[in-house]
Design a protein around this motif. Structure first.
Motif, PDB file in Angstrom:
ATOM      1  N   PRO A  76       0.815  -1.215   0.000  1.00  0.00           N
ATOM      2  CA  PRO A  76       0.000   0.000   0.000  1.00  0.00           C
ATOM      3  C   PRO A  76       0.851   1.269   0.000  1.00  0.00           C
ATOM      4  O   PRO A  76       1.954   1.299   0.526  1.00  0.00           O
ATOM      5  CB  PRO A  76      -0.801  -0.108   1.303  1.00  0.00           C
ATOM      6  N   GLY A  77       0.302   2.321  -0.618  1.00  0.00           N
ATOM      7  CA  GLY A  77       0.949   3.616  -0.562  1.00  0.00           C
ATOM      8  C   GLY A  77       1.103   4.293  -1.905  1.00  0.00           C
ATOM      9  O   GLY A  77       0.912   3.695  -2.975  1.00  0.00           O
ATOM     10  N   PRO A 175       1.038  15.959   3.323  1.00  0.00           N
ATOM     11  CA  PRO A 175      -0.194  15.187   3.494  1.00  0.00           C
ATOM     12  C   PRO A 175      -0.173  13.863   2.740  1.00  0.00           C
ATOM     13  O   PRO A 175      -1.148  13.478   2.083  1.00  0.00           O
ATOM     14  CB  PRO A 175      -1.256  16.135   2.940  1.00  0.00           C
ATOM     15  N   VAL A 176       0.928  13.149   2.844  1.00  0.00           N
ATOM     16  CA  VAL A 176       1.082  11.856   2.194  1.00  0.00           C
ATOM     17  C   VAL A 176       0.838  10.787   3.255  1.00  0.00           C
ATOM     18  O   VAL A 176       1.657  10.628   4.163  1.00  0.00           O
ATOM     19  CB  VAL A 176       2.492  11.674   1.599  1.00  0.00           C
ATOM     20  N   VAL A 181       6.722   3.767  -2.838  1.00  0.00           N
ATOM     21  CA  VAL A 181       8.023   4.014  -3.464  1.00  0.00           C
ATOM     22  C   VAL A 181       8.453   5.426  -3.108  1.00  0.00           C
ATOM     23  O   VAL A 181       7.742   6.399  -3.406  1.00  0.00           O
ATOM     24  CB  VAL A 181       7.971   3.843  -4.997  1.00  0.00           C
ATOM     25  N   LEU A 182       9.614   5.528  -2.472  1.00  0.00           N
ATOM     26  CA  LEU A 182      10.196   6.805  -2.053  1.00  0.00           C
ATOM     27  C   LEU A 182      11.489   6.991  -2.822  1.00  0.00           C
ATOM     28  O   LEU A 182      12.457   6.253  -2.629  1.00  0.00           O
ATOM     29  CB  LEU A 182      10.458   6.779  -0.545  1.00  0.00           C
ATOM     30  N   LEU A 203       6.778   4.804   4.881  1.00  0.00           N
ATOM     31  CA  LEU A 203       7.014   3.780   3.868  1.00  0.00           C
ATOM     32  C   LEU A 203       6.494   2.430   4.350  1.00  0.00           C
ATOM     33  O   LEU A 203       6.858   1.953   5.424  1.00  0.00           O
ATOM     34  CB  LEU A 203       8.504   3.678   3.551  1.00  0.00           C
ATOM     35  N   SER A 204       5.647   1.810   3.557  1.00  0.00           N
ATOM     36  CA  SER A 204       5.081   0.509   3.905  1.00  0.00           C
ATOM     37  C   SER A 204       6.155  -0.580   3.864  1.00  0.00           C
ATOM     38  O   SER A 204       7.071  -0.523   3.026  1.00  0.00           O
ATOM     39  CB  SER A 204       3.970   0.131   2.928  1.00  0.00           C
ATOM     40  N   PRO A 205       6.064  -1.592   4.724  1.00  0.00           N
ATOM     41  CA  PRO A 205       6.922  -2.766   4.561  1.00  0.00           C
ATOM     42  C   PRO A 205       6.745  -3.341   3.160  1.00  0.00           C
ATOM     43  O   PRO A 205       5.617  -3.439   2.646  1.00  0.00           O
ATOM     44  CB  PRO A 205       6.396  -3.725   5.630  1.00  0.00           C
TER      45      PRO A 205
END
Length: 255
Positions: A76-77, A175-176, A181-182, A203-205
């Protein structure tokens, strides 16, 4: 025969790097050629006069692989790049989402849109001085231009969000909600540290961190200082001798 999705993304990479019309570079000490050089452009070591990205083909392929992986694995993200220049890599992120019909994720475009901060430490030393405000005449690309570049590809829509301003001011309150992906293309120690401090906890696992400027000593030092401080040990993988990335494991909050 490649799928239409792959054909579209391959064409986007060639257009964004402009390996099609082969615009000449702006000569620099590390890439002094005054005419288009295919190897330099593919490796992302020159400063294009026209192309919308300078990261080269290998690093665009890395973005493609990372985004495809989080889509396939259901990580997710949203997607975010900090330091976007003309917007080409973010445009490609949006293109990957479009190619796979992903409508539940956004691409965040974070930049000062006025170049490097004044009087910030240099990213190189000696004859490899690069990322300081003295190059802002070339590096600074305003928000209207970046928005216009998205429009040229038909990719400016509600899934694209802009975060204009210095990272130290914008990222603490960005507001993220969650990131898959960063991607950091911020060159300098302070900018790299600000991004990791404020965005990595989101950041999601299973998500990815991409460091475009890992070859720059001060950027690499910021990455290692931050990882040591927070006990992050996920293995760093090379992309092309310049950039690097890692995938976040299940453990640790990095807060």
């Amino acid at each position: 025969m490649p799928s239409t999705t792959q054909l579209y993304l391959d064409l986007m990479k060639r257009v964004l790097t402009n390996t099609i019309y082969e615009d000449p570079p702006i000569p620099a000490s590390w890439a002094p050629a005054e005419t288009y050089d295919e190897l330099n452009r593919r490796l992302g070591v020159d400063w294009p006069t026209v192309a919308h990205t300078m990261v080269g083909m290998r690093r665009l392929e890395n973005v493609e692989n990372c985004v495809e992986t989080v889509l396939r694995d259901g990580v997710p993200g949203d997607l975010i790049e900090t330091g976007v220049w003309r917007g080409g890599t973010c445009i490609f992120m949006r293109a990957v989402l479009a190619a796979y019909g992903a409508t539940d994720r956004r691409v965040w475009v974070a930049d000062s849109f006025q170049g490097m901060p004044p009087a910030e430490a240099s990213a190189y030393e000696g004859d490899r001085l690069l990322a300081t405000d003295r190059y802002n005449a070339f590096l600074a690309t305003d928000l209207a231009t970046v928005r216009g570049n998205f429009e040229r590809y038909g990719l400016l829509d509600d899934q694209v969000k802009f975060l204009p301003g210095w990272f130290k001011d914008t990222l603490p309150h960005a507001p993220v909600p969650r990131i898959a992906v960063l991607r950091l293309d911020s060159d300098l120690y302070e900018s790299t540290m600000d991004t990791l401090v404020h965005l990595y906890p989101k950041l999601s696992p299973g998500g990815f961190v991409i460091i475009d400027d890992y070859h720059i000593p001060v950027c690499r030092q910021a990455v290692h200082d931050w990882r040591a401080r927070h006990g992050v040990s996920d293995p760093i993988e090379d992309i092309d001798g310049l950039g690097a990335f890692w995938r976040r494991g299940e453990g640790g909050s990095a807060r």
